[in-house]
Design an enzyme around this catalytic site. Structure first.
Site, PDB file in Angstrom:
ATOM      1  CB  VAL A  28      55.204  -8.297 -26.766  1.00 23.08           C
ATOM      2  CG1 VAL A  28      54.787  -8.865 -25.410  1.00 23.08           C
ATOM      3  CG2 VAL A  28      54.578  -6.931 -26.990  1.00 23.08           C
ATOM      4  CB  ALA A  29      56.771 -12.664 -26.578  1.00 25.62           C
ATOM      5  CG  MET A  30      61.230 -14.264 -31.628  1.00 30.64           C
ATOM      6  SD  MET A  30      60.062 -13.976 -32.993  1.00 30.64           S
ATOM      7  CE  MET A  30      60.403 -15.406 -34.008  1.00 30.64           C
TER       8      MET A  30
ATOM      9  CG  HIS B  92      50.688 -15.925 -29.199  1.00 30.14           C
ATOM     10  ND1 HIS B  92      49.533 -16.030 -29.942  1.00 30.14           N
ATOM     11  CD2 HIS B  92      51.669 -15.597 -30.086  1.00 30.14           C
ATOM     12  CE1 HIS B  92      49.795 -15.771 -31.210  1.00 30.14           C
ATOM     13  NE2 HIS B  92      51.089 -15.508 -31.326  1.00 30.14           N
ATOM     14  CD  GLU B  93      55.425 -15.699 -28.322  1.00 30.66           C
ATOM     15  OE1 GLU B  93      54.605 -14.770 -28.408  1.00 30.66           O
ATOM     16  OE2 GLU B  93      56.016 -16.168 -29.310  1.00 30.66           O
TER      17      GLU B  93
ATOM     18  CD  GLU C  97      52.282 -14.817 -35.352  1.00 23.88           C
ATOM     19  OE1 GLU C  97      51.649 -15.066 -34.306  1.00 23.88           O
ATOM     20  OE2 GLU C  97      53.519 -14.750 -35.377  1.00 23.88           O
TER      21      GLU C  97
ATOM     22  CG  ASN D 199      63.802 -16.953 -30.768  1.00 23.56           C
ATOM     23  OD1 ASN D 199      63.690 -16.807 -31.974  1.00 23.56           O
ATOM     24  ND2 ASN D 199      63.983 -15.930 -29.944  1.00 23.56           N
TER      25      ASN D 199
ATOM     26  CG  HIS E 287      54.182 -19.086 -32.289  1.00 26.04           C
ATOM     27  ND1 HIS E 287      53.706 -19.153 -33.583  1.00 26.04           N
ATOM     28  CD2 HIS E 287      54.001 -17.783 -31.892  1.00 26.04           C
ATOM     29  CE1 HIS E 287      53.255 -17.957 -33.952  1.00 26.04           C
ATOM     30  NE2 HIS E 287      53.418 -17.118 -32.949  1.00 26.04           N
TER      31      HIS E 287
END
Length: 575
Positions: free
Chosen positions: A184-186, A211-212, A234, A188, A215
């Protein structure tokens, strides 16, 4: 072997300890798990080829020589040459473009683990959506991306900074990738990758991007030193995400989203069994096991529950926010183990250390980390009851015998509900499937046409209900959905359900018609699903097949069998 092999470099014996030295490795890469090449037909614009990389968790060793462990962090620079008209982006703090040479240069000035080095190139255009954010997408998608995110990303960043301290990466840009993007998403750094398919599901888009954003502090600035403790990234990111959503959207919305995710966690627990070792927060990685195979909802939600429990020990979440700010400041740009977090926590709150909270009977920190099964404690979600209670009421109306369909149908207008309310309701119907025929028939009469106009997260759940109940009048909608989907998250769950029941021939028929629009990796996964329970099928001679009958090759060797009872929908997570 797809991931490459280790390279051992012998250093000169005369090299002194801590003496700087340089190693140059000249290499080329073949096709590997990190690099995804897309023909134009697999993009939305169908105009230009596209490539992206996905390094998490151990794929980037097939992209460039590296210490491919989250315990090692370093800065990096890269020079990338691309054809005219192809935009190149990387997860870097600085970039330049020499147009006459067609060369991009990138530099990441802060140390990052290898898995956070990322590249994307294709027909991408951009627009600024805030003072330090821009969105990148294919031209046909850019207006939608702007309308969904303009102004609000800065709101999320500001909220996160108020909780956890300054955003240290400079820019926070987002690039929307074609539906072949495998997750779904990363997160980076400087450049979040996110699948374009999520654009139509506003609430999922909000949660996934926040959420990203989280991170940026938990995972990117401070990283788990070993893949056996992924929850350190996570679980903390999920906790921070929910603190940010509480600040920006209120406690009720956050509790609703949490209830939806915890429902999914308990569903996974039921499927896997309470004594399954993958339900531990500290999982044991056996040699040769890809760490990504151990990512599951326990990593996120059991990790979140432990972090939430720690916050409750403080008495006030704002006190815990202060601790997390100090934790980030102490460990930023390094990698940690669980003991670092827990020692810091007890040292920050000496009164809790004196009370020996780490040894409280039944809630010992060691038990949180190493016991299998569900979380030892779960959050109080009563602040979300105004949103979750109507879901529970409607579910009871539809599942209590004898069925009063008129009362159930008139009790709620689903078009007025939030997406997370609707998917929570549909997930519970999925858990109860197969349903009595009268119930599924009345459900279809009441809701099927309404759901047709809703987003894909809602529609796929209704279609899974259709498939798991063999409700033939709505099967044409399953076909129509699969004919228009190219992403794993909206195809695999339906194919798994179709092949578990009596509809495998229907699944084969749809796959024959649509396989050419799927990425080869996705095509292979679906072939494996379709192969389960069949004798190995001979390869079809493509030279003898007309264009009206696309060829399909079902491989003789398939990977681990797909257990149809455990669908991707039950375990699908963001990175």
């Amino acid at each position: 072997t797809d991931y490459g092999s280790s390279l051992t470099v012998s250093l000169p014996a005369a090299l002194q300890p801590h003496q700087p030295f340089q190693i140059i490795v000249r290499y080329t890469t073949a096709d590997g798990p990190a690099i995804w090449w897309l023909d134009p037909e697999l993009t939305y614009g169908n105009a230009k080829p596209f490539v992206f990389t996905q390094g998490h968790s151990v794929c980037n060793r097939s992209f460039f020589p590296c210490f491919d462990t989250p315990a090692v962090k370093c800065t990096y620079s890269a020079t990338v040459k691309a054809p005219a008209g192809i935009q190149v982006l990387m997860s870097a703090t600085q970039s330049t473009y020499l147009e006459e040479e067609g060369v991009y240069q990138f530099y990441m000035e802060y140390p990052v683990p290898a898995y956070l080095v990322a590249l994307v190139a294709g027909d991408l255009t951009h627009a600024d959506i805030g003072p330090r954010s821009r969105v990148w997408a294919e031209p046909c998608l850019l207006p939608t991306a702007i309308s969904k995110l303009s102004g609000i990303v800065e709101r999320w960043l500001t909220a996160a900074e108020s909780l956890y301290g300054p955003y240290i990466w400079g820019r926070y840009d987002i690039v929307f990738l074609p539906p072949s993007f495998p997750i779904v998403a990363m997160e980076n750094p400087c450049l979040t990758f996110i699948i374009s398919s999520i654009l139509e599901s506003d609430e999922f888009l909000i949660i996934d991007v926040i959420h990203e954003v989280a991170h940026s502090w938990f995972g990117n600035a401070v990283t788990n030193a070993t893949w056996e403790e992924m929850w350190l990234s996570e679980g903390l990111a999920t906790y921070a995400q929910r603190r940010i959503t509480t600040e920006t959207y209120g406690a009720a919305f956050t509790c609703l989203e949490t209830a939806f995710r915890l429902d999914a966690l308990h569903r996974q627990m039921k499927l896997l069994g309470e004594d399954n070792p993958v339900s531990k927060l500290q999982v044991k990685l056996e040699p040769g096991v890809n760490p990504s195979n151990l990512m599951n909802l326990f990593t996120y939600e059991k990790g979140y529950c432990f972090v939430y429990y720690l916050s409750q020990l403080c008495g006030d979440p704002r006190h815990f926010d202060s601790f997390l700010r100090a934790y980030i400041e102490k460990y930023k740009f390094t990698s940690v183990v669980a003991q670092d977090l827990l020692d810091s926590f007890l040292n920050f709150f000496p009164e809790l250390k004196e009370q020996c909270v780490e040894s409280k009977a039944g809630l010992e920190f060691e038990r949180w980390l190493n016991a299998t099964g569900p979380p030892l404690a779960e959050p109080d979600l009563s602040q979300g009851s105004s949103l979750t209670r109507p879901v529970e009421t409607l579910f009871k109306l539809w599942t209590t015998e004898p069925l009063d369909s008129a009362a159930a149908a008139s009790s709620v207008d689903l078009t007025k509900w939030r997406t997370f309310q609707t998917v929570l309701f549909l997930d519970r119907l999925l858990d109860g499937s197969p349903l009595p025929h009268e119930v599924i028939k009345k459900l279809s009469e009441c809701y099927s046409s309404q759901l047709d106009s809703m987003n894909a997260e809602i529609r796929i759940r209704w279609l899974q209900i259709v498939v798991r109940n063999d409700y033939y009048p709505d099967l044409y909608k399953v076909r129509r959905f699969l004919e228009n989907q190219m992403s794993r998250m909206y195809t695999i769950p339906l194919y798994e359900d179709l092949c578990t029941g009596t509809l495998k021939s229907f699944a084969l028929e749809i796959f024959y018609q649509t396989q050419n629009q799927l990425h080869p990796n996705l095509r292979k996964t679906i072939q494996q699903i379709l192969s389960q329970g069949l004798n190995p099928l001979p390869a079809i001679d493509t030279t003898a097949v007309t264009t009206d009958t696309p060829a399909m090759v079902l491989e003789d060797k398939v990977s681990e069998p797909t257990n149809g009872a455990i669908s991707l929908r039950d375990v699908n997570v963001s990175a």
